[in-house]
Design an enzyme around this catalytic site. Structure first.
Site, PDB file in Angstrom:
ATOM      1  N   HIS A   1       4.706  -9.365  -1.634  1.00 54.65           N
ATOM      2  CA  HIS A   1       5.082 -10.584  -2.369  1.00 54.65           C
ATOM      3  C   HIS A   1       5.305 -11.757  -1.417  1.00 54.65           C
ATOM      4  O   HIS A   1       5.558 -11.573  -0.223  1.00 54.65           O
ATOM      5  CB  HIS A   1       6.355 -10.358  -3.192  1.00 54.65           C
ATOM      6  CG  HIS A   1       7.594 -10.137  -2.363  1.00 54.65           C
ATOM      7  ND1 HIS A   1       7.859  -8.964  -1.713  1.00 54.65           N
ATOM      8  CD2 HIS A   1       8.638 -10.966  -2.091  1.00 54.65           C
ATOM      9  CE1 HIS A   1       9.018  -9.049  -1.074  1.00 54.65           C
ATOM     10  NE2 HIS A   1       9.511 -10.268  -1.269  1.00 54.65           N
TER      11      HIS A   1
ATOM     12  N   ASP B   1       8.059 -15.077  -1.474  1.00 54.77           N
ATOM     13  CA  ASP B   1       9.359 -15.258  -2.112  1.00 54.77           C
ATOM     14  C   ASP B   1       9.318 -16.317  -3.218  1.00 54.77           C
ATOM     15  O   ASP B   1       8.668 -17.357  -3.076  1.00 54.77           O
ATOM     16  CB  ASP B   1      10.407 -15.672  -1.064  1.00 54.77           C
ATOM     17  CG  ASP B   1      10.672 -14.549  -0.067  1.00 54.77           C
ATOM     18  OD1 ASP B   1      10.615 -13.370  -0.472  1.00 54.77           O
ATOM     19  OD2 ASP B   1      10.921 -14.850   1.115  1.00 54.77           O
TER      20      ASP B   1
ATOM     21  N   HIS C   1       4.852 -10.458   2.286  1.00 55.71           N
ATOM     22  CA  HIS C   1       5.529  -9.437   3.095  1.00 55.71           C
ATOM     23  C   HIS C   1       5.891  -8.217   2.265  1.00 55.71           C
ATOM     24  O   HIS C   1       5.924  -8.259   1.026  1.00 55.71           O
ATOM     25  CB  HIS C   1       6.750 -10.013   3.814  1.00 55.71           C
ATOM     26  CG  HIS C   1       7.719 -10.716   2.917  1.00 55.71           C
ATOM     27  ND1 HIS C   1       7.497 -11.989   2.439  1.00 55.71           N
ATOM     28  CD2 HIS C   1       8.902 -10.330   2.403  1.00 55.71           C
ATOM     29  CE1 HIS C   1       8.508 -12.357   1.679  1.00 55.71           C
ATOM     30  NE2 HIS C   1       9.378 -11.350   1.615  1.00 55.71           N
TER      31      HIS C   1
ATOM     32  N   ARG D   1      19.341 -13.542   4.137  1.00 56.44           N
ATOM     33  CA  ARG D   1      18.222 -14.493   4.178  1.00 56.44           C
ATOM     34  C   ARG D   1      18.683 -15.870   3.744  1.00 56.44           C
ATOM     35  O   ARG D   1      19.450 -15.981   2.785  1.00 56.44           O
ATOM     36  CB  ARG D   1      17.138 -13.989   3.217  1.00 56.44           C
ATOM     37  CG  ARG D   1      15.834 -14.747   3.293  1.00 56.44           C
ATOM     38  CD  ARG D   1      14.818 -14.176   2.319  1.00 56.44           C
ATOM     39  NE  ARG D   1      14.825 -14.892   1.067  1.00 56.44           N
ATOM     40  CZ  ARG D   1      14.263 -14.431  -0.060  1.00 56.44           C
ATOM     41  NH1 ARG D   1      13.671 -13.255  -0.089  1.00 56.44           N
ATOM     42  NH2 ARG D   1      14.317 -15.156  -1.150  1.00 56.44           N
TER      43      ARG D   1
HETATM   44  C1  SIN Z   1      12.599 -10.209   1.579  1.00 55.55           C
HETATM   45  O1  SIN Z   1      11.726  -9.915   0.756  1.00 55.55           O
HETATM   46  O2  SIN Z   1      12.964 -11.365   1.742  1.00 55.55           O
HETATM   47  C2  SIN Z   1      13.263  -9.129   2.414  1.00 55.55           C
HETATM   48  C3  SIN Z   1      12.306  -8.341   3.220  1.00 55.55           C
HETATM   49  C4  SIN Z   1      12.996  -7.175   3.902  1.00 55.55           C
HETATM   50  O3  SIN Z   1      14.005  -6.663   3.389  1.00 55.55           O
HETATM   51  O4  SIN Z   1      12.498  -6.738   4.934  1.00 55.55           O
END
Ligand code: SIN
Length: 290
Positions: free
Chosen positions: A112, A114, A262, A276
């Site tokens: 995905h 974000d 990611h 984050r």
């Molecule tokens: C995310 O999707 O922002 C987190 C990715 C992760 O937990 O590595």
């Protein structure tokens, strides 16, 4: 490993940049993100982000205030509609014990970008690890520009003018009352984005559908939409477009959310704590609207 210093108009060596994979990703060393960033370093980091798409840092033991200050140097910060720390609404916490695998299954461990459920999806995200499992829990990043570029010409011509619907319905399961569910639906109704977006800073074409928030392609019957989306989701999974990052406490990944996707590898059973901050983006524009 090649180490290069990013050229800058002042000719000052601001930090070192080590590319990690041909497609994307660079390790940044020689900079302390806990300190206020001067204008030159900020500009150089921004240029590096556009070039390498995801920047990685080690041993940056930022307080939450410093994490927020670093993110805010690049733009306004978002508040996540479902996950945020009560005292730090700009911080999205991902605490594996609290999420009990549910977030992993539905969100994190699916490819995905974000917040594409927003009318203006996030421009960039800065994720820090606070607690590491002893093994596993890496994150893989994909270059969504390369994913588009390597499609065959017929598929590119077919998708360039298409749009798709995105929504945050995946988060409904995390809300414990009908009121909260209704509020999420009301605040974030389904939104239409181009399937291919023009990167607002580089002008590149980016594949802009993802398996977490994209529901269907506008104007196609359900079976055709599903088949095309499955084909496009698969394209992002090609390893030649990837860089894989192994975390330690104090490691940071800073990604251009407009040019990447990611996937958090769900191969760990011990605690994994991440935080984050996310930078506000702009309304995606497709090639036919440009
Ligand atoms: C995310 O999707 O922002 C987190 C990715 C992760 O937990 O590595």
């Amino acid at each position: 490993m090649t180490v290069q210093t990013l050229e800058h108009e002042t000719a000052t060596a601001l930090f070192d940049v080590t590319p990690l994979q041909p497609s994307l990703g660079a390790l940044i060393t020689g900079i302390d993100l806990a300190k206020p960033i001067d204008r030159h370093s900020y500009d150089a980091l921004r240029a590096a982000l556009l070039k390498y798409r995801v920047l990685f840092f080690r041993d940056q033991n930022l307080t939450r205030e410093q994490h927020i200050a670093f993110g805010a140097a690049f733009g306004d910060l978002e508040e996540h509609p479902v996950f945020s720390l009560p005292d730090y609404p700009q911080i999205l916490p991902l605490i594996s014990e609290e999420l009990k695998g549910k977030y992993r299954q539905s969100t994190d461990s699916n490819w995905h970008a974000d917040t594409t459920f927003r009318a203006e999806p996030s421009a960039a995200s800065i994720l820090i690890q606070r607690v590491s499992p002893s093994l596993g829990g890496d994150t893989v990043f994909a270059n969504a520009v390369a994913a588009y570029d390597t499609l065959d010409e017929e598929t590119k011509a077919r998708i360039d003018g298409l749009t798709a619907i995105h929504d945050p319905s995946i988060f409904i399961q995390f809300l414990d009352s009908e009121e909260k569910k209704e509020a999420l639906r009301a605040s974030f109704p389904p939104v239409e984005h181009p399937v291919v977006r023009i990167h607002p800073e580089t002008g590149e074409k980016v594949l802009f559908v993802n398996s977490v928030f994209t529901r269907h392609i506008v104007g196609l019957p359900e079976d055709k939409s599903k088949a095309l989306l499955a084909r496009l989701f698969d394209q992002v999974k090609r390893p030649e477009f990837h860089v894989r990052w192994s975390w330690q406490p104090g490691s940071i990944a800073f990604w251009d959310n407009r040019a990447t996707q990611h996937y958090a590898v769900p191969d760990y059973s011990e605690a994994r704590h991440m935080e984050r901050v996310t930078i506000v983006g702009d309304r995606p524009v497709g090639p036919t609207a440009a």
